[in-house]
Design an enzyme around this catalytic site. Sequence first.
Site, PDB file in Angstrom:
ATOM      1  N   LYS A  76     208.591  84.379 126.147  1.00 45.47           N
ATOM      2  CA  LYS A  76     208.743  84.606 124.707  1.00 45.47           C
ATOM      3  C   LYS A  76     209.627  83.512 124.100  1.00 45.47           C
ATOM      4  O   LYS A  76     210.615  83.101 124.722  1.00 45.47           O
ATOM      5  CB  LYS A  76     209.395  85.981 124.498  1.00 45.47           C
ATOM      6  CG  LYS A  76     209.462  86.447 123.051  1.00 45.47           C
ATOM      7  CD  LYS A  76     210.081  87.869 122.983  1.00 45.47           C
ATOM      8  CE  LYS A  76     210.045  88.434 121.578  1.00 45.47           C
ATOM      9  NZ  LYS A  76     210.597  89.814 121.509  1.00 45.47           N
ATOM     10  N   SER A 151     207.642  93.040 118.943  1.00 53.40           N
ATOM     11  CA  SER A 151     207.644  91.641 118.592  1.00 53.40           C
ATOM     12  C   SER A 151     207.169  90.713 119.700  1.00 53.40           C
ATOM     13  O   SER A 151     206.806  89.568 119.427  1.00 53.40           O
ATOM     14  CB  SER A 151     209.061  91.230 118.196  1.00 53.40           C
ATOM     15  OG  SER A 151     209.913  91.276 119.333  1.00 53.40           O
ATOM     16  N   SER A 175     210.046  96.371 121.428  1.00 51.57           N
ATOM     17  CA  SER A 175     209.325  95.091 121.388  1.00 51.57           C
ATOM     18  C   SER A 175     208.698  94.639 122.702  1.00 51.57           C
ATOM     19  O   SER A 175     207.938  93.680 122.726  1.00 51.57           O
ATOM     20  CB  SER A 175     210.243  93.982 120.883  1.00 51.57           C
ATOM     21  OG  SER A 175     210.365  94.055 119.488  1.00 51.57           O
TER      22      SER A 175
END
Lengths: 485, 489
Positions: A76, A151, A175
């Site tokens: 990420k 997310s 997330s």
Amino acid sequence: MSNITNQSLSEILESIKSKKISSLELTQAYIKNIENAKKLNAFVTTTFDQALEYAKKFDNKPNNEQLLSGIPLAVKDLFCTENVKTTAGSNILNNFIPSYESTVTKNLWNNGAFLLGKLNCDEFAMGSSNETSFFGNVINPIGDHLVPGGSSGGSSSALAADLTPATIGTDTGGSIRQPASFTGTVGLKPTYGLCSRWGIVAFASSLDQAGPMTKTVNDCSIMLEAMSGFDDKDSTSINKKKETYSKNLKDNIKGLKIGIPKEYRVDNMPKEIDELWEKGKKILKDLGAQLIDISLPHTKYALPTYYIVAPAEASSNLARYDGVRYGYRSQKGKDLIEMYENTRSEGFGDEVKRRILIGTYVLSSGYYDAYYLKAQKVRQLIKKDFDDSFTKVDAILTPSTPSSAFKIGEKTNDPVSMYLNDIFTVPVNLAGLPALSLPAGLDKQGYPLGLQLIGKALDEQKILNIGYAFEKNCGYKNEIKKWWS
Amino acid sequence: MSKEKFDYFINGEKGKYEVVIGLEVHAQVLSNSKLFSGSSTKFGADPNKQVSLIDSAFPGMLPVINEECVKQAIRTGLGLNAKINNYSVFDRKNYFYADLPQGYQISQYKNPIVGEGKVLLDMPYGSKEIGIERLHLEQDAGKSIHDMDPSSTYVDLNRSGIALMEIVSKPHLRSPDEVNAYIKKLRTIMRYLGTCDGNMQEGSLRADVNVSVRKVGDKNFGTRCEIKNVNSIKFMQMAIEYEANRQVELLEDGKEIDQETRLFDTKKNETRSMRSKEDAHDYRYFPDPDLLPLKLEQKLIDDLKKSLPELPDNKKERFIQEYGLNSYEANVLVSEKEISDYYEEVAKLSDKKLAATWMMGDLFAMLNDKGLNISNSPISAKNFAELVQSIKSGEISGRIAKEVFEIMVESGDNPKKIIESKGMKQQSDPKQLEKMINEILLKNKDKVDQYKAGKEKLFGFFVGQVMKLSGGKANPQLTNEILKKLLKG
């Protein structure tokens, strides 16, 4: 060899160790997949050259003693990576190249993995659909009109589409678990403090926690083992002996007590979520676990509490993005104040601004007691609910999300409905507990649905074991047509 | 000792006003590294050479508390006779400024590390206790430099993140003199403890000054103004003087005082409004989620207490008891730890009282003259003690001692050696002196007669003659005795 990327991390590791495939071949296979999957928009940055170089180096002198020997990984874009652009999905860090490596990614590299690229995410991890990213929304491989969750949407999408053998995300309110649930993958939010936050772009410090996203529970245990550990650079890091989750993974859960909290049966919850939950209970019961009805009475306050605490911390954490030292700086404005205003207006997207405003408001003099202080008190009550329950049960089973993946754009103009997506995941963050989202079935449209196992603090091994047993008996398999290539 | 009366009041037509002052002193903690990072705290480095990723607030950077800074705050708290709080919390004070990289300052708001304490001041009108409200730890900001370029501001982050102790007094101070005594006392205590070097030129000690006025006898405080960031005692005193008079004038004119933050303009010698209460920042304090609450074990506090050095108030008492000094002497000699150390070394080897007199007289005058400190005095404590002993034993007179002292300053030599080699030893042999005096009396028969006839003032003339003839070396006491004896005869 052509379908090596379909396999789980542990299978790939076996192939590398037994020299069925070289690290270079593996890396090349993923690069090919990534290049064919541009439509998904899962990557912000790729680091193919350095990945190939590392793979070659590994093949020349393989060290198979490591947890992640010769494994390329995309992560990420919230993790700072040395000399590789780190954006947090934001325009304000569009040009930011850190000179340092986050502890978690460094741990991965120290275990033999290397960087394949940086994955798209909601801006500053604020979002549940990966639509708030400055770099555009990410598409769920399950269907071209679906969000991958957020997310960590780039992470879930890339994982489900075989663009990385495993990945890591961060979970502030769901997330990791929600995008895992939306893509039929496994996601774990560890106990707060198990993985260092050093070098991760902060969203809400008291809630943020990095964790693995994988295809299987075994993979998840390997990744957790590699990334976790005490870090004296993070004052909230837990100083404890490192565990060997994968070696200790057991599928015998006979006699374990599984709590079923009645408060997680929310109004208007789709019938299929309820059916999924029933299915999960049955699987665990059949495996010899004992189901116990429990109550977590303050659950209904979790979402409002979260949407006070998280924005409050975020409003302060994001103050450093002011255009003075690094990142985007607006060229407009005639003095310092105007430079700030323009930089932050142009640098941040709408959702981030919304949360900064909420956070600033709840911390303001005159409102602090009514909002922030009260939220902190409720947070303690939520935590106490869990503490009380864990005197009676070993783990808690709930749905991961109140729905399957929704359509791109469906909730963009309705933030509250977007926030409601986190309803089952945020209590865990507020209480600092570990929770595992497991793929458990499909809804009638054929979209994946997940179940969540919540454990006591530092009881990752137990929920991994339950998840491991569950996985073997659930029969879930992601069937994704590679429509994008 | 007769005590003076406190008399700092401002007289207006409508009454007599007293000035109420409270100080927020920012003292830089003496530590090798910053409060939450490993960067050096040395003064005077090139701009931005002592800045870590944490100090400059890069993404993902986290603060880690520096244990030494915590200990220094505890030591200081103990030195202020204050309550040390076993539980304290670091908060974020949020505001935007170019030299504040995080966009917030990590400070302590509701739960400071040190609670109430007190400081004792020696004023000409007696001793006065000043209450301490609290002491908390916080980060310093960087420095904005506005005058290097006409269109840009430069920022130096060397100071960013350095540990400060904010010491908040109660509104117990009543005059610029008390402020002077208070700051000096704080400085002395911290220097004894080694927790702050107290160097005001380098900004290690600065203060925000809260000033209000009220009519003598009023129970309630007046509206206060805060004068920000004053960095010398002289400026503090000037600012208070100006501000108090400004406030009295307003009241005399029947106007109200606005609660506001003011700046002291050192060039114009006046305070100026910086922002009113309405424009006051809302700092949105909240506990820093990156840091756990600071929980102190009682044992740590007890151990630090045991290892504290003797503090000035105690040392003063001891000096009075042990060395027979008066309160004034003791006060001066404990005002700096180095001075007290020097004095004790000298007193151990020589006459305690005479040592004090000579130190506070000639030695201090010389150091002051040369702009030196006691720690780099050209005269070692051992040599100084020998000089004092030579005076005490009568080996040299006070006048000769001053000459020896001068030579010691220039050469750094041992006084015995100087006295020896220059033949400065006092003439204390009664026979030789008597012989010399007889010669003088014979030569000045007329004056002897006048003396005997009652002109006793001439005694000084005879002493002068003896000193002239002996090159100043004649023992004055002995000279007096012999002269008296021979003049009688």
